[in-house]
Design a protein around this motif. Structure first.
Motif, short mmCIF file in Angstrom:
data_model
loop_
_atom_site.label_atom_id
_atom_site.label_comp_id
_atom_site.label_asym_id
_atom_site.label_seq_id
_atom_site.Cartn_x
_atom_site.Cartn_y
_atom_site.Cartn_z
N SER A 123 0.80 -1.27 0.02
CA SER A 123 -0.10 0.03 -0.06
C SER A 123 1.11 1.39 -0.06
CB SER A 123 -0.85 -0.03 1.17
OG SER A 123 -0.12 0.17 2.14
N TRP A 124 0.37 2.25 -0.53
CA TRP A 124 1.13 3.55 -0.93
C TRP A 124 0.83 4.57 0.34
CZ3 TRP A 124 4.70 4.87 -4.18
CH2 TRP A 124 4.92 4.31 -5.31
N VAL A 125 1.63 5.20 0.98
CA VAL A 125 1.48 6.33 1.54
C VAL A 125 2.01 7.66 1.08
CG1 VAL A 125 1.96 7.50 3.89
CG2 VAL A 125 1.52 4.96 3.91
N HIS A 126 1.36 8.84 0.69
CA HIS A 126 1.93 9.77 0.19
C HIS A 126 2.11 11.21 0.95
CE1 HIS A 126 1.57 8.06 -3.65
NE2 HIS A 126 0.27 7.82 -3.63
N VAL A 127 3.12 11.76 1.02
CA VAL A 127 3.05 13.02 2.03
C VAL A 127 3.80 14.11 0.80
CG1 VAL A 127 4.21 14.35 3.77
CG2 VAL A 127 3.66 11.90 4.20
N GLY A 128 2.97 15.24 0.87
CA GLY A 128 3.02 16.31 0.06
C GLY A 128 3.24 17.50 0.72
N SER A 129 4.03 18.45 0.17
CA SER A 129 4.02 19.85 0.85
C SER A 129 4.70 20.74 -0.43
CB SER A 129 4.87 19.93 2.04
OG SER A 129 6.17 19.23 1.73
N GLY A 130 4.04 22.19 -0.07
CA GLY A 130 4.57 23.24 -1.02
C GLY A 130 5.36 24.10 -0.33
N TRP A 131 6.42 24.89 -0.94
CA TRP A 131 7.27 25.48 -0.12
C TRP A 131 7.71 26.85 -0.86
CZ3 TRP A 131 9.19 23.96 4.75
CH2 TRP A 131 8.84 22.76 4.97
N LEU A 132 7.41 28.10 -0.19
CA LEU A 132 7.81 29.45 -0.88
C LEU A 132 9.20 29.55 -0.13
CD1 LEU A 132 7.39 31.80 -2.81
CD2 LEU A 132 6.04 33.00 -0.78
N GLY A 133 10.17 29.44 -0.83
CA GLY A 133 11.59 29.63 -0.21
C GLY A 133 11.71 28.35 0.84
N GLU A 134 11.95 29.01 2.12
CA GLU A 134 11.91 28.05 3.44
C GLU A 134 10.53 28.02 4.13
OE1 GLU A 134 15.05 26.79 4.65
OE2 GLU A 134 16.54 27.92 3.73
N LEU A 135 9.55 28.72 3.64
CA LEU A 135 8.46 28.66 4.39
C LEU A 135 7.40 27.61 3.61
CD1 LEU A 135 6.76 30.23 6.51
CD2 LEU A 135 5.94 31.88 4.70
N GLN A 136 6.94 26.93 4.59
CA GLN A 136 5.79 25.78 4.12
C GLN A 136 4.35 26.73 3.87
OE1 GLN A 136 4.98 22.21 6.22
NE2 GLN A 136 3.50 21.61 4.67
N THR A 137 3.73 26.56 2.68
CA THR A 137 2.74 27.25 2.49
C THR A 137 1.33 26.35 1.87
OG1 THR A 137 3.49 27.63 0.12
CG2 THR A 137 3.50 29.55 1.66
N HIS A 138 1.73 25.10 1.77
CA HIS A 138 0.75 24.07 1.31
C HIS A 138 1.22 22.83 1.73
CE1 HIS A 138 0.76 27.44 -1.59
NE2 HIS A 138 -0.54 27.07 -1.77
N ARG A 139 0.09 21.97 1.81
CA ARG A 139 0.02 20.63 2.24
C ARG A 139 -0.93 19.67 1.15
NH1 ARG A 139 -0.15 20.62 8.12
NH2 ARG A 139 -2.44 19.96 7.85
N TRP A 140 -0.51 18.45 1.34
CA TRP A 140 -1.23 17.62 0.34
C TRP A 140 -2.30 16.97 1.33
CZ3 TRP A 140 -3.51 17.85 -4.20
CH2 TRP A 140 -4.01 16.71 -4.70
#
Ligand SMILES: *[C@@H]1O[C@H](CO)[C@@H](O)[C@H](O)[C@H]1NC(C)=O
Ligand SMILES: *[C@@H]1O[C@H](CO)[C@@H](O)[C@H](O)[C@H]1NC(C)=O
Ligand SMILES: *[C@@H]1O[C@H](CO)[C@@H](O)[C@H](O)[C@H]1NC(C)=O
Ligand SMILES: *[C@@H]1O[C@H](CO)[C@@H](O)[C@H](O)[C@H]1NC(C)=O
Length: 320
Positions: free
Chosen positions: A37-54
């Motif tokens: 089974s799959w586990v996905h972790v996703g995140s979005g970063w503006l430079g060093e600042l996290q701005t999004h998550r999946w």
């Protein structure tokens, strides 16, 4: 438009000549396939600042700040979301059925765009498997990494053959990503431009050896990240200063420590000096061996006041 933004951007990301930090937006994905089974972790970063998550249970984007939508319309954001849903579905099949990777299997993908002076935004995508470089995407083409072996060559061949896919990815990286990044910088201006002053204190660390001292200068709670810390003797920076990594505090501010290994007799006269954009040119300077807090000063003031009062008391007695 970019030209209008550049002065703002350089002020935002440099905060001083010494501090260079590039302007980038990137997505990070870690996926593991364990026990079928799959586990996905996703995140979005503006430079060093996290701005999004999946959110992998609902397959949707989580916006971490009110301004994380940048200037994109809901429709455009939903199109991007749908693209990711498609991607997550397809890549599972790609690695397991087509490339025949065996359980257990770990995948890391970094994809985004970065501003390079004179060249505008350049897109990038890097794929690592089991912790090793596997392939990268440059200029509309997937390139296998030497360590990726035959599987990486096969993967690139299959992907490059699918022109609709490489073109879509190229458009995403060279058009959507820079537009989104600039919109995000504009929308998040108030947050990104905030300045938070550091606090600093000194301590002694584990003695490096007989007759030696490890001086530790702690600097904490500052934002943005670029900072300059040095042990000094007068105006002379001590080259033996060791800077640790800049670590995140839970509240989004940063922490750093700088140490200096000295002979015990030479510690007097040393000071830790901190420069940060929030200090407006007024560097923090902490002297080794000086009273650590205002307590020393307060005690001194109290003693002086008492002495004065006593003196006054005598004077009045004499007069009356
Ligand atoms: C693997 O998954 C199966 C069913 O999905 C489960 O019964 C089994 O305990 C799992 N094994 C391990 C080692 O997690
Ligand atoms: C993720 O999606 C699930 C299912 O829709 C939802 O219950 C959960 O609250 C979401 N998590 C976050 C952090 O938004
Ligand atoms: C990128 O690809 C284009 C054509 O697809 C080519 O003209 C150009 O030279 C390439 N640039 C680099 C840096 O490889
Ligand atoms: C968002 O802002 C960027 C940069 O200012 C601009 O190029 C773009 O056209 C704006 N709108 C959208 C929908 O991307």
């Amino acid at each position: 438009m970019l030209f209008l933004l550049l002065p703002f951007l350089s002020a935002l990301f440099q905060g001083g000549d010494r501090f260079e930090e590039s302007i980038s937006y990137h997505l990070m994905q870690t996926s593991s396939f364990h026990n079928h089974s799959w586990v996905h972790v996703g995140s979005g970063w503006l430079g060093e600042l996290q701005t999004h998550r999946w959110n992998s249970s609902s397959n949707t984007i989580i916006y971490l700040y009110p301004w994380s939508r940048g200037n994109f319309s809901n429709k455009e954001l939903m199109d991007v979301e749908r693209l990711f849903q498609l991607y997550f579905n397809e890549h599972q099949d790609f690695y397991i059925s087509q490339l025949m990777f065996k359980d257990p299997f770990d995948l890391q993908v970094t994809v985004g765009c970065e501003l390079h002076s004179g060249k505008g935004f350049l897109g990038f995508k890097q794929v690592a498997i089991q912790g090793h470089d596997f392939m990268s995407f440059q200029n509309e083409t997937f390139l296998p990494s030497p360590r990726g072996g035959e599987k990486a060559q096969k993967a690139c061949k299959l992907l490059n053959f699918n022109e609709a896919y490489t073109q879509r990815l190229y458009r995403l990286l060279s058009d959507t990503c820079p537009r989104f990044t600039l919109g995000l910088l504009e929308a998040g201006k108030a947050h990104l431009q905030q300045l938070v002053k550091p606090e600093a204190w000194l301590s002694s660390g584990h003695s490096p050896g007989p007759g030696r001292l490890l001086l530790v200068c702690h600097v904490s709670g500052f934002y943005p990240k670029p900072v300059w810390v040095m042990w000094m003797r007068g105006e002379q920076g001590q080259l033996g200063t060791q800077r640790g990594d800049i670590l995140p505090n839970a509240d989004g501010t940063w922490y750093l420590q700088a140490t200096l290994d000295v002979a015990a007799g030479e510690a007097a006269g040393l000071a830790c000096r901190v420069k940060h954009s929030s200090l407006g040119g007024q560097d923090l300077i902490l002297h080794w061996g000086a009273p650590q807090s205002a307590l020393g000063l307060i005690l001194f003031a109290v003693i002086v006041a008492l002495a004065l009062l006593t003196g006054l008391g005598f004077w009045f007695r004499k007069r009356w």
